[in-house]
Design a protein around this motif. Structure first.
Motif, PDB file in Angstrom:
ATOM      1  N   ASP A 181       6.291  -6.000  -1.826  1.00 12.49           N
ATOM      2  CA  ASP A 181       6.634  -6.410  -3.184  1.00 12.49           C
ATOM      3  C   ASP A 181       6.608  -5.216  -4.137  1.00 12.49           C
ATOM      4  OD1 ASP A 181       7.218  -9.085  -2.799  1.00 12.49           O
ATOM      5  OD2 ASP A 181       5.161  -9.767  -3.200  1.00 12.49           O
ATOM      6  N   ALA A 182       5.718  -4.272  -3.879  1.00 14.12           N
ATOM      7  CA  ALA A 182       5.552  -3.125  -4.771  1.00 14.12           C
ATOM      8  C   ALA A 182       6.590  -2.032  -4.528  1.00 14.12           C
ATOM      9  CB  ALA A 182       4.147  -2.544  -4.619  1.00 14.12           C
ATOM     10  N   VAL A 183       6.881  -1.730  -3.258  1.00 10.91           N
ATOM     11  CA  VAL A 183       7.735  -0.555  -2.989  1.00 10.91           C
ATOM     12  C   VAL A 183       8.881  -0.839  -2.021  1.00 10.91           C
ATOM     13  CG1 VAL A 183       5.925   1.112  -3.504  1.00 10.91           C
ATOM     14  CG2 VAL A 183       6.195   0.294  -1.144  1.00 10.91           C
ATOM     15  N   GLY A 184       9.072  -2.095  -1.638  1.00  9.72           N
ATOM     16  CA  GLY A 184      10.156  -2.396  -0.702  1.00  9.72           C
ATOM     17  C   GLY A 184      11.512  -1.974  -1.221  1.00  9.72           C
ATOM     18  N   ASP A 185      11.835  -2.314  -2.476  1.00  7.62           N
ATOM     19  CA  ASP A 185      13.120  -1.930  -3.060  1.00  7.62           C
ATOM     20  C   ASP A 185      13.250  -0.412  -3.126  1.00  7.62           C
ATOM     21  OD1 ASP A 185      13.883  -4.542  -3.371  1.00  7.62           O
ATOM     22  OD2 ASP A 185      13.459  -4.634  -5.514  1.00  7.62           O
ATOM     23  N   TYR A 186      12.171   0.261  -3.485  1.00  6.50           N
ATOM     24  CA  TYR A 186      12.182   1.724  -3.603  1.00  6.50           C
ATOM     25  C   TYR A 186      12.520   2.380  -2.267  1.00  6.50           C
ATOM     26  CZ  TYR A 186      10.356   6.496  -4.098  1.00  6.50           C
ATOM     27  OH  TYR A 186      10.214   7.871  -4.085  1.00  6.50           O
ATOM     28  N   VAL A 187      11.810   2.003  -1.208  1.00  2.00           N
ATOM     29  CA  VAL A 187      12.047   2.669   0.071  1.00  2.00           C
ATOM     30  C   VAL A 187      13.397   2.255   0.662  1.00  2.00           C
ATOM     31  CG1 VAL A 187       9.595   2.947   0.515  1.00  2.00           C
ATOM     32  CG2 VAL A 187      10.775   0.954   1.448  1.00  2.00           C
ATOM     33  N   ALA A 188      13.869   1.049   0.319  1.00  2.00           N
ATOM     34  CA  ALA A 188      15.163   0.592   0.837  1.00  2.00           C
ATOM     35  C   ALA A 188      16.310   1.445   0.319  1.00  2.00           C
ATOM     36  CB  ALA A 188      15.395  -0.873   0.474  1.00  2.00           C
ATOM     37  N   ARG A 189      16.106   2.141  -0.800  1.00  2.00           N
ATOM     38  CA  ARG A 189      17.143   3.012  -1.354  1.00  2.00           C
ATOM     39  C   ARG A 189      17.203   4.375  -0.687  1.00  2.00           C
ATOM     40  NH1 ARG A 189      15.134   0.661  -6.191  1.00  2.00           N
ATOM     41  NH2 ARG A 189      13.944   2.546  -6.735  1.00  2.00           N
ATOM     42  N   ARG A 190      16.218   4.721   0.114  1.00  2.00           N
ATOM     43  CA  ARG A 190      16.277   5.985   0.842  1.00  2.00           C
ATOM     44  C   ARG A 190      17.379   5.876   1.897  1.00  2.00           C
ATOM     45  NH1 ARG A 190      13.496   6.182  -2.774  1.00  2.00           N
ATOM     46  NH2 ARG A 190      15.333   7.282  -3.462  1.00  2.00           N
ATOM     47  N   GLN A 191      18.157   6.930   2.031  1.00  2.00           N
ATOM     48  CA  GLN A 191      19.379   6.861   2.842  1.00  2.00           C
ATOM     49  C   GLN A 191      19.116   6.425   4.276  1.00  2.00           C
ATOM     50  OE1 GLN A 191      21.602  10.530   2.787  1.00  2.00           O
ATOM     51  NE2 GLN A 191      23.387   9.636   3.774  1.00  2.00           N
ATOM     52  N   SER A 192      18.114   7.029   4.918  1.00  2.00           N
ATOM     53  CA  SER A 192      17.845   6.705   6.319  1.00  2.00           C
ATOM     54  C   SER A 192      17.348   5.267   6.477  1.00  2.00           C
ATOM     55  CB  SER A 192      16.814   7.681   6.905  1.00  2.00           C
ATOM     56  OG  SER A 192      15.592   7.600   6.193  1.00  2.00           O
ATOM     57  N   ASP A 204      11.615  -7.323  -0.086  1.00  2.00           N
ATOM     58  CA  ASP A 204      10.276  -7.565  -0.618  1.00  2.00           C
ATOM     59  C   ASP A 204       9.447  -8.308   0.426  1.00  2.00           C
ATOM     60  OD1 ASP A 204      11.395 -10.080  -0.657  1.00  2.00           O
ATOM     61  OD2 ASP A 204      11.340 -10.303  -2.846  1.00  2.00           O
ATOM     62  N   ALA A 205       8.450  -9.050  -0.018  1.00  2.00           N
ATOM     63  CA  ALA A 205       7.582  -9.767   0.921  1.00  2.00           C
ATOM     64  C   ALA A 205       8.322 -10.808   1.736  1.00  2.00           C
ATOM     65  CB  ALA A 205       6.431 -10.424   0.154  1.00  2.00           C
ATOM     66  N   ASN A 206       9.536 -11.163   1.333  1.00  2.00           N
ATOM     67  CA  ASN A 206      10.329 -12.132   2.085  1.00  2.00           C
ATOM     68  C   ASN A 206      11.036 -11.509   3.291  1.00  2.00           C
ATOM     69  OD1 ASN A 206       9.887 -14.431   0.363  1.00  2.00           O
ATOM     70  ND2 ASN A 206      11.178 -13.400  -1.166  1.00  2.00           N
ATOM     71  N   ALA A 207      10.965 -10.193   3.427  1.00  2.00           N
ATOM     72  CA  ALA A 207      11.606  -9.526   4.567  1.00  2.00           C
ATOM     73  C   ALA A 207      10.972 -10.009   5.873  1.00  2.00           C
ATOM     74  CB  ALA A 207      11.457  -8.018   4.446  1.00  2.00           C
TER      75      ALA A 207
END
Length: 259
Positions: A181-192, A204-207
């Motif tokens: 919930d805190a950083v899922g969106d952030y890390v999902a934007r990293r290219q790899s 988020d936590a629903n993944a």
């Protein structure tokens, strides 16, 4: 900084704030020596009086994209003049999301060069412009990644003796739902990471399934995550590899660092 504070226990030297998420003045009560304020568009720049008040409590640095009108050393630099003398800067190329088409087209190298001439003590953000940033000679401001440790060791082995600040979202829990919930969106934007995620997956936590596996691993590559003791191990390891300043962005809010 008091030895008993959370920021001290986990080994942070500085915190980064996003003005769209909090009143930056609220950080004045935190026992921290350096505060970096992220750029999220000129409409969200903190008021100069608020910056000056905050600077009475800590060293304050404001991220300024050198391609953006108002901060362009080869054009409109009017917003630089509005910054109090007590405020330092972090010079960056500028995230495209916060730039117009015209601003995105501007050359980065000559602007970073001119800006560092005017402000030799500025930090220089390295994202997407690593070689240009290194050429300026300023404090390098890196985003934590899965290769940071290796890159720091290589720099030091090659004889680089400059300052390196490492920025990382910081989540003081090992609960996987809270982390995502805190950083899922952030890390999902990293290219790899984006390339490894299934199309349309929740971040988020629903993944679930493969997406959850990828995001959970990436959160620990691109952020400081875990108990206080675990995060302290990570910050100590970064320093041992060659980082001189660890900057934590409190991804769960300022209150997560208040104890």
């Amino acid at each position: 900084m008091t030895a008993s504070s959370t920021v001290a226990r986990v080994g942070l030297d500085a915190i980064a704030l996003k003005p769209t998420e909090c009143n930056v003045s609220a950080a004045a009560s935190l026992p921290i020596e350096t505060i970096a304020i992220d750029y999220e568009g000129r409409e969200h720049l903190p008021d100069p009086d608020a910056l000056e008040t905050l600077a009475a409590e800590a060293e304050v640095r404001v991220t300024t994209p050198v391609r953006a009108d108002g901060f362009d050393p080869l054009g409109d630099a009017s917003l630089v003049a509005d910054l109090p003398d007590s405020i330092g800067r972090v010079l960056v190329a500028g995230h495209p999301a916060y730039l117009t088409d015209a601003e995105r087209s501007r050359a980065v190298a000559p602007r970073l060069g001119r800006a560092i001439e005017a402000d030799p003590d500025a930090w220089v953000g390295t994202e997407s412009v690593e070689r240009i940033a290194m050429a300026t000679g300023g404090t390098q401001y890196d985003l934590l990644s899965r290769t940071t440790d290796r890159e720091l060791r290589a720099l030091r082995a090659a004889g680089f003796d400059g300052e390196v600040a490492v920025y990382a979202p910081t989540v003081l829990t090992d609960d996987d739902d809270a982390v995502l919930d805190a950083v899922g969106d952030y890390v999902a934007r990293r290219q790899s990471v984006a390339a490894a995620l299934p199309d349309g997956a929740a971040t988020d936590a629903n993944a679930s399934g493969r997406a959850r596996e990828v995001l959970s691993k990436a959160a620990r590559d691109y952020a400081l995550v875990g108990t206080e003791a675990a995060v302290r191990e990570q910050t100590d390891a970064l320093r041992e590899a060659g980082a001189t300043t660890i900057v934590g962005y409190p991804a769960r809010g300022l209150d997560s660092l208040r104890s």
